[in-house]
Design a protein around this motif. Structure first.
Motif, PDB file in Angstrom:
ATOM      1  N   ASN A 114       0.828  -1.220   0.000  1.00 31.89           N
ATOM      2  CA  ASN A 114       0.000   0.000   0.000  1.00 31.89           C
ATOM      3  C   ASN A 114       0.858   1.264   0.000  1.00 31.89           C
ATOM      4  OD1 ASN A 114      -2.188  -1.674   0.020  1.00 31.89           O
ATOM      5  ND2 ASN A 114      -2.790  -1.256   2.143  1.00 31.89           N
ATOM      6  N   ALA A 115       1.968   1.244   0.729  1.00 34.54           N
ATOM      7  CA  ALA A 115       2.847   2.425   0.759  1.00 34.54           C
ATOM      8  C   ALA A 115       3.416   2.689  -0.635  1.00 34.54           C
ATOM      9  CB  ALA A 115       3.982   2.196   1.770  1.00 34.54           C
ATOM     10  N   ILE A 116       3.811   1.620  -1.334  1.00 35.45           N
ATOM     11  CA  ILE A 116       4.346   1.773  -2.705  1.00 35.45           C
ATOM     12  C   ILE A 116       3.235   2.256  -3.630  1.00 35.45           C
ATOM     13  CG2 ILE A 116       5.313   0.524  -4.697  1.00 35.45           C
ATOM     14  CD1 ILE A 116       6.608  -1.408  -2.603  1.00 35.45           C
ATOM     15  N   ALA A 117       2.050   1.639  -3.509  1.00 30.48           N
ATOM     16  CA  ALA A 117       0.925   1.964  -4.398  1.00 30.48           C
ATOM     17  C   ALA A 117       0.462   3.413  -4.211  1.00 30.48           C
ATOM     18  CB  ALA A 117      -0.231   1.000  -4.146  1.00 30.48           C
ATOM     19  N   GLU A 118       0.447   3.883  -2.943  1.00 30.65           N
ATOM     20  CA  GLU A 118       0.017   5.269  -2.690  1.00 30.65           C
ATOM     21  C   GLU A 118       1.042   6.260  -3.242  1.00 30.65           C
ATOM     22  OE1 GLU A 118      -2.690   3.792   0.914  1.00 30.65           O
ATOM     23  OE2 GLU A 118      -0.802   4.802   1.442  1.00 30.65           O
ATOM     24  N   LYS A 119       2.327   5.904  -3.119  1.00 30.99           N
ATOM     25  CA  LYS A 119       3.384   6.776  -3.642  1.00 30.99           C
ATOM     26  C   LYS A 119       3.315   6.825  -5.168  1.00 30.99           C
ATOM     27  CE  LYS A 119       8.429   7.395  -3.083  1.00 30.99           C
ATOM     28  NZ  LYS A 119       8.557   8.827  -2.765  1.00 30.99           N
ATOM     29  N   LEU A 120       2.948   5.687  -5.782  1.00 31.60           N
ATOM     30  CA  LEU A 120       2.786   5.663  -7.249  1.00 31.60           C
ATOM     31  C   LEU A 120       1.692   6.656  -7.668  1.00 31.60           C
ATOM     32  CD1 LEU A 120       2.954   1.849  -8.184  1.00 31.60           C
ATOM     33  CD2 LEU A 120       4.448   3.664  -9.037  1.00 31.60           C
ATOM     34  N   ARG A 121       0.591   6.681  -6.903  1.00 27.63           N
ATOM     35  CA  ARG A 121      -0.513   7.591  -7.234  1.00 27.63           C
ATOM     36  C   ARG A 121      -0.096   9.045  -7.008  1.00 27.63           C
ATOM     37  NH1 ARG A 121      -6.308   4.955  -5.217  1.00 27.63           N
ATOM     38  NH2 ARG A 121      -6.255   3.224  -6.696  1.00 27.63           N
ATOM     39  N   ASP A 122       0.637   9.294  -5.903  1.00 22.84           N
ATOM     40  CA  ASP A 122       1.018  10.682  -5.570  1.00 22.84           C
ATOM     41  C   ASP A 122       1.969  11.258  -6.617  1.00 22.84           C
ATOM     42  OD1 ASP A 122      -0.430  10.447  -3.332  1.00 22.84           O
ATOM     43  OD2 ASP A 122       1.266  10.237  -1.942  1.00 22.84           O
ATOM     44  N   GLU A 123       2.947  10.442  -7.027  1.00 23.49           N
ATOM     45  CA  GLU A 123       4.005  10.954  -7.898  1.00 23.49           C
ATOM     46  C   GLU A 123       3.734  10.550  -9.346  1.00 23.49           C
ATOM     47  OE1 GLU A 123       7.013  10.608  -4.122  1.00 23.49           O
ATOM     48  OE2 GLU A 123       7.782  10.061  -6.097  1.00 23.49           O
ATOM     49  N   ASP A 124       2.586  10.992  -9.854  1.00 27.85           N
ATOM     50  CA  ASP A 124       2.130  10.538 -11.181  1.00 27.85           C
ATOM     51  C   ASP A 124       2.760  11.361 -12.315  1.00 27.85           C
ATOM     52  OD1 ASP A 124      -1.050  12.304 -11.478  1.00 27.85           O
ATOM     53  OD2 ASP A 124       0.883  12.912 -10.623  1.00 27.85           O
ATOM     54  N   GLU A 125       3.516  12.426 -11.971  1.00 32.15           N
ATOM     55  CA  GLU A 125       3.989  13.296 -13.061  1.00 32.15           C
ATOM     56  C   GLU A 125       5.320  12.782 -13.651  1.00 32.15           C
ATOM     57  OE1 GLU A 125       4.261  13.881  -9.884  1.00 32.15           O
ATOM     58  OE2 GLU A 125       6.466  13.844  -9.865  1.00 32.15           O
ATOM     59  N   PHE A 126       5.941  11.857 -12.971  1.00 30.36           N
ATOM     60  CA  PHE A 126       7.265  11.365 -13.405  1.00 30.36           C
ATOM     61  C   PHE A 126       7.241  10.893 -14.873  1.00 30.36           C
ATOM     62  CE2 PHE A 126      11.375   9.581 -13.264  1.00 30.36           C
ATOM     63  CZ  PHE A 126      11.344   8.293 -13.778  1.00 30.36           C
ATOM     64  N   GLY A 132       6.939  12.360 -17.891  1.00 28.45           N
ATOM     65  CA  GLY A 132       5.846  12.796 -18.767  1.00 28.45           C
ATOM     66  C   GLY A 132       4.517  12.155 -18.415  1.00 28.45           C
ATOM     67  N   TYR A 133       4.269  12.037 -17.118  1.00 31.49           N
ATOM     68  CA  TYR A 133       3.008  11.472 -16.600  1.00 31.49           C
ATOM     69  C   TYR A 133       2.837   9.992 -16.910  1.00 31.49           C
ATOM     70  CZ  TYR A 133       1.557  15.904 -14.760  1.00 31.49           C
ATOM     71  OH  TYR A 133       1.510  17.062 -14.005  1.00 31.49           O
ATOM     72  N   ILE A 134       3.978   9.305 -17.206  1.00 32.15           N
ATOM     73  CA  ILE A 134       3.889   7.838 -17.258  1.00 32.15           C
ATOM     74  C   ILE A 134       3.848   7.338 -15.814  1.00 32.15           C
ATOM     75  CG2 ILE A 134       5.124   5.718 -17.862  1.00 32.15           C
ATOM     76  CD1 ILE A 134       6.340   7.213 -20.248  1.00 32.15           C
ATOM     77  N   GLY A 135       4.624   7.999 -14.938  1.00 28.31           N
ATOM     78  CA  GLY A 135       4.705   7.562 -13.544  1.00 28.31           C
ATOM     79  C   GLY A 135       5.829   6.558 -13.361  1.00 28.31           C
ATOM     80  N   TYR A 136       6.008   6.104 -12.121  1.00 27.93           N
ATOM     81  CA  TYR A 136       7.137   5.233 -11.787  1.00 27.93           C
ATOM     82  C   TYR A 136       6.862   3.743 -12.038  1.00 27.93           C
ATOM     83  CZ  TYR A 136       9.793   8.977  -9.511  1.00 27.93           C
ATOM     84  OH  TYR A 136      10.534  10.120  -9.258  1.00 27.93           O
ATOM     85  N   GLY A 137       5.602   3.390 -12.328  1.00 33.43           N
ATOM     86  CA  GLY A 137       5.248   1.971 -12.478  1.00 33.43           C
ATOM     87  C   GLY A 137       6.144   1.177 -13.409  1.00 33.43           C
ATOM     88  N   PRO A 138       6.277   1.604 -14.676  1.00 31.86           N
ATOM     89  CA  PRO A 138       7.121   0.828 -15.602  1.00 31.86           C
ATOM     90  C   PRO A 138       8.564   0.717 -15.112  1.00 31.86           C
ATOM     91  CG  PRO A 138       5.679   2.297 -16.822  1.00 31.86           C
ATOM     92  CD  PRO A 138       5.516   2.663 -15.373  1.00 31.86           C
ATOM     93  N   ASN A 139       9.080   1.793 -14.522  1.00 28.67           N
ATOM     94  CA  ASN A 139      10.466   1.780 -14.041  1.00 28.67           C
ATOM     95  C   ASN A 139      10.645   0.768 -12.910  1.00 28.67           C
ATOM     96  OD1 ASN A 139      12.998   3.599 -12.688  1.00 28.67           O
ATOM     97  ND2 ASN A 139      12.840   3.525 -14.898  1.00 28.67           N
TER      98      ASN A 139
END
Ligand code: HEM
Ligand SMILES: O=C1CCNc2c1cnc1ccccc21
Length: 290
Positions: free
Chosen positions: A21-33, A35-42
């Protein structure tokens, strides 16, 4: 011998769900990374790179020892760009100091995939931090400029079948290449943060032209601004791979099922989990809101 999994003592599903949940919430918060792809793929790429160093011949490398935390491994040129994922995970590691690095790096990939609407990925803890001397030397990760035969031989080290290789590469539905990281560029147009079978649909539907990019490397580009690496394109040049590309382009459920199995095998290669109970399947944030 395989590494014996030893779960963090006293930690169970609820503890690991808190990390999820901590990782998932941070993914939602930092969505601009990016060009708005976010950190998920990385994060997904990091989970693959820490596992893809495994060599079944001497059971070296792989996700068990969390050795990516040492410069020797993190500075591998093939890991360029993953500093972003590592930086993203630092506050998570501080908040949950009891989780091993190997478990954190792999759990982060599972979290990112599930939060990007991918399949549920069963995950087992028990990786134990190893020393810097156990970090694999650079050069164990694949070269994108090669063809399908190279890909088949490369994944042979993990004992993967043609079907597992094609399913696993379906992760290239996510994110993009960055010239400054790997010497390949694009595609912005098709770069996504939603896990689907579109990598296979793109491979079959676009007409691909081999062109030199601004770094002087050859890549396949389509007139819609999509791109494929030579290793991606190798999946349709090679008849034995191509039939799986066609299967997954037609059937996303089959892709999800086969990706899940191959990805678990990748993350768990070289580790004996037999002493542990069954794997954990985490709830997504959406499933917990309701
Ligand atoms: C033949 C094997 C593979 C090769 C040669 C390869 C190569 C690459 C390259 C060159 C990039 C671009 C990196 C950058 O410029 O930032 C990339 C990105 C990526 N790879 Fe792979 N890859 C392979 C297999 C895999 C596998 C097995 C997975 C996961 C299961 C994976 C997941 C990803 C993801 C999610 C990205 C996007 C990262 C981002 O947007 O930051 N790749 N890959
Ligand atoms: O067709 C796509 C979708 C967007 N991302 C990628 C594609 C193809 N190859 C890739 C290779 C590495 C990273 C991302 C992609």
């Amino acid at each position: 011998a395989l590494h014996l999994a030893q779960a963090e003592d006293g930690k169970g599903l609820d503890d690991f769900q808190k990390v999820y949940n901590a990782i998932a919430e941070k993914l939602r918060d930092e969505d601009e990374f990016d060009g708005y792809i976010g950190y998920g793929p990385n994060l997904v790429r990091l989970s693959w790179h820490v596992s893809g160093t495994f060599d079944k011949n001497d059971n070296s490398g792989g996700s068990f020892g969390g050795t990516y935390r040492f410069k020797k491994e993190a500075d591998d040129p093939a890991n360029k760009g993953l500093q972003n994922a590592a930086r993203f995970l630092e506050p998570i590691a501080k908040k949950f100091p009891w989780i091993s690095h190997g478990d954190l790096y792999t759990l982060a990939g599972v979290t990112a995939l599930q939060e990007m609407q991918g399949p549920k990925i069963p995950w087992r803890p028990g990786r134990v931090d190893a020393d810097e001397k156990d970090a694999p030397e650079n050069g164990r990760l694949p070269d994108a400029s090669k063809d399908g035969n190279y890909v088949r031989h490369y994944f042979g080290r993990f004992g993967f079948s043609d079907q597992e290789i094609v399913a696993l590469l379906g992760a290239h539905c996510l994110g993009k290449t960055h010239l400054e990281n790997s010497g390949y560029e694009g595609p912005w147009g098709a770069a996504t943060n939603t896990f689907t079978n579109e990598f296979f649909v793109n491979l079959l539907n676009e007409n691909w032209k081999l062109e030199k990019n601004d770094a002087g490397n050859e890549q396949y580009n389509s007139n819609k601004g999509y791109m494929m690496l030579p290793t991606d394109y190798g999946l349709i040049q090679d008849g034995k791979f191509k039939k799986y590309v066609e299967k997954y382009a037609k059937d996303q459920d089959a892709f999800f099922e086969d990706f899940k199995s191959a990805y678990v095998k990748l993350l768990e290669n070289g580790i004996d989990f037999s002493k542990l109970g069954k794997a954990y399947v985490f709830k997504t944030l959406d499933e917990q809101d309701s």
